[in-house]
Motif scaffolding. Structure first.
Motif, PDB file in Angstrom:
ATOM      1  N   ARG A   3      -8.781  -4.928   8.411  1.00  0.00           N
ATOM      2  CA  ARG A   3      -8.647  -6.266   8.999  1.00  0.00           C
ATOM      3  C   ARG A   3      -9.734  -6.500  10.058  1.00  0.00           C
ATOM      4  O   ARG A   3     -10.293  -7.589  10.155  1.00  0.00           O
ATOM      5  N   LYS A   8      -9.211  -8.964   4.956  1.00  0.00           N
ATOM      6  CA  LYS A   8      -7.798  -9.291   5.094  1.00  0.00           C
ATOM      7  C   LYS A   8      -6.995  -8.916   3.854  1.00  0.00           C
ATOM      8  O   LYS A   8      -5.911  -8.357   3.965  1.00  0.00           O
ATOM      9  N   ASN A   9      -7.510  -9.226   2.673  1.00  0.00           N
ATOM     10  CA  ASN A   9      -6.767  -8.910   1.446  1.00  0.00           C
ATOM     11  C   ASN A   9      -6.545  -7.406   1.298  1.00  0.00           C
ATOM     12  O   ASN A   9      -5.458  -6.964   0.913  1.00  0.00           O
ATOM     13  N   ASP A  10      -7.570  -6.628   1.589  1.00  0.00           N
ATOM     14  CA  ASP A  10      -7.420  -5.167   1.522  1.00  0.00           C
ATOM     15  C   ASP A  10      -6.418  -4.689   2.556  1.00  0.00           C
ATOM     16  O   ASP A  10      -5.584  -3.814   2.282  1.00  0.00           O
ATOM     17  N   ASP A  12      -3.910  -6.325   3.857  1.00  0.00           N
ATOM     18  CA  ASP A  12      -2.558  -6.696   3.413  1.00  0.00           C
ATOM     19  C   ASP A  12      -2.060  -5.751   2.330  1.00  0.00           C
ATOM     20  O   ASP A  12      -0.908  -5.316   2.344  1.00  0.00           O
ATOM     21  N   ARG A  13      -2.952  -5.409   1.397  1.00  0.00           N
ATOM     22  CA  ARG A  13      -2.572  -4.507   0.299  1.00  0.00           C
ATOM     23  C   ARG A  13      -2.210  -3.126   0.835  1.00  0.00           C
ATOM     24  O   ARG A  13      -1.195  -2.537   0.433  1.00  0.00           O
ATOM     25  N   TRP A  14      -3.009  -2.604   1.758  1.00  0.00           N
ATOM     26  CA  TRP A  14      -2.746  -1.275   2.313  1.00  0.00           C
ATOM     27  C   TRP A  14      -1.504  -1.278   3.204  1.00  0.00           C
ATOM     28  O   TRP A  14      -0.753  -0.299   3.234  1.00  0.00           O
ATOM     29  N   THR A  15      -1.258  -2.359   3.909  1.00  0.00           N
ATOM     30  CA  THR A  15      -0.055  -2.463   4.739  1.00  0.00           C
ATOM     31  C   THR A  15       1.196  -2.444   3.868  1.00  0.00           C
ATOM     32  O   THR A  15       2.175  -1.753   4.181  1.00  0.00           O
ATOM     33  N   THR A  16       1.163  -3.161   2.765  1.00  0.00           N
ATOM     34  CA  THR A  16       2.290  -3.177   1.826  1.00  0.00           C
ATOM     35  C   THR A  16       2.495  -1.805   1.201  1.00  0.00           C
ATOM     36  O   THR A  16       3.629  -1.314   1.107  1.00  0.00           O
ATOM     37  N   ALA A  17       1.415  -1.164   0.785  1.00  0.00           N
ATOM     38  CA  ALA A  17       1.512   0.173   0.185  1.00  0.00           C
ATOM     39  C   ALA A  17       2.073   1.171   1.189  1.00  0.00           C
ATOM     40  O   ALA A  17       2.916   2.004   0.842  1.00  0.00           O
ATOM     41  N   HIS A  18       1.632   1.090   2.427  1.00  0.00           N
ATOM     42  CA  HIS A  18       2.112   1.999   3.472  1.00  0.00           C
ATOM     43  C   HIS A  18       3.621   1.856   3.658  1.00  0.00           C
ATOM     44  O   HIS A  18       4.348   2.855   3.698  1.00  0.00           O
ATOM     45  N   THR A  20       5.829   0.715   1.545  1.00  0.00           N
ATOM     46  CA  THR A  20       6.502   1.204   0.337  1.00  0.00           C
ATOM     47  C   THR A  20       6.551   2.729   0.316  1.00  0.00           C
ATOM     48  O   THR A  20       7.588   3.324   0.004  1.00  0.00           O
TER      49      THR A  20
END
Length: 65
Positions: A3, A8-10, A12-18, A20
């Motif tokens: 970020r 931002k897209n990356d 968001d993706r890594w935050t969601t994966a973390h 999970t």
């Protein structure tokens, strides 16, 4: 960090994966009997330290670990 560099897209993706993966680790490795993320008493301190440092677990589990 992604970020901070404008990805931002990356981020968001890594935050969601973390999030999970934290839940998956918690559900897979939590030992209710030992109140720890370990099955062997000789591994409790190390494995709990790793889990706590990564942010795994609910506040109640983190407190009991």
């Amino acid at each position: 960090m992604a970020r901070d560099f404008g990805f931002k897209n990356d981020a968001d993706r890594w935050t969601t994966a973390h999030a999970t993966l934290l839940d998956a680790y918690d559900n897979r490795f939590w030992n209710e009997t030992m109140q720890a993320w370990a099955n062997d008493p000789m591994e409790v301190q190390t494995l709990n330290s790793i889990a706590l440092g990564a942010g795994v677990g609910s506040p109640a589990r983190r407190k009991s670990a």
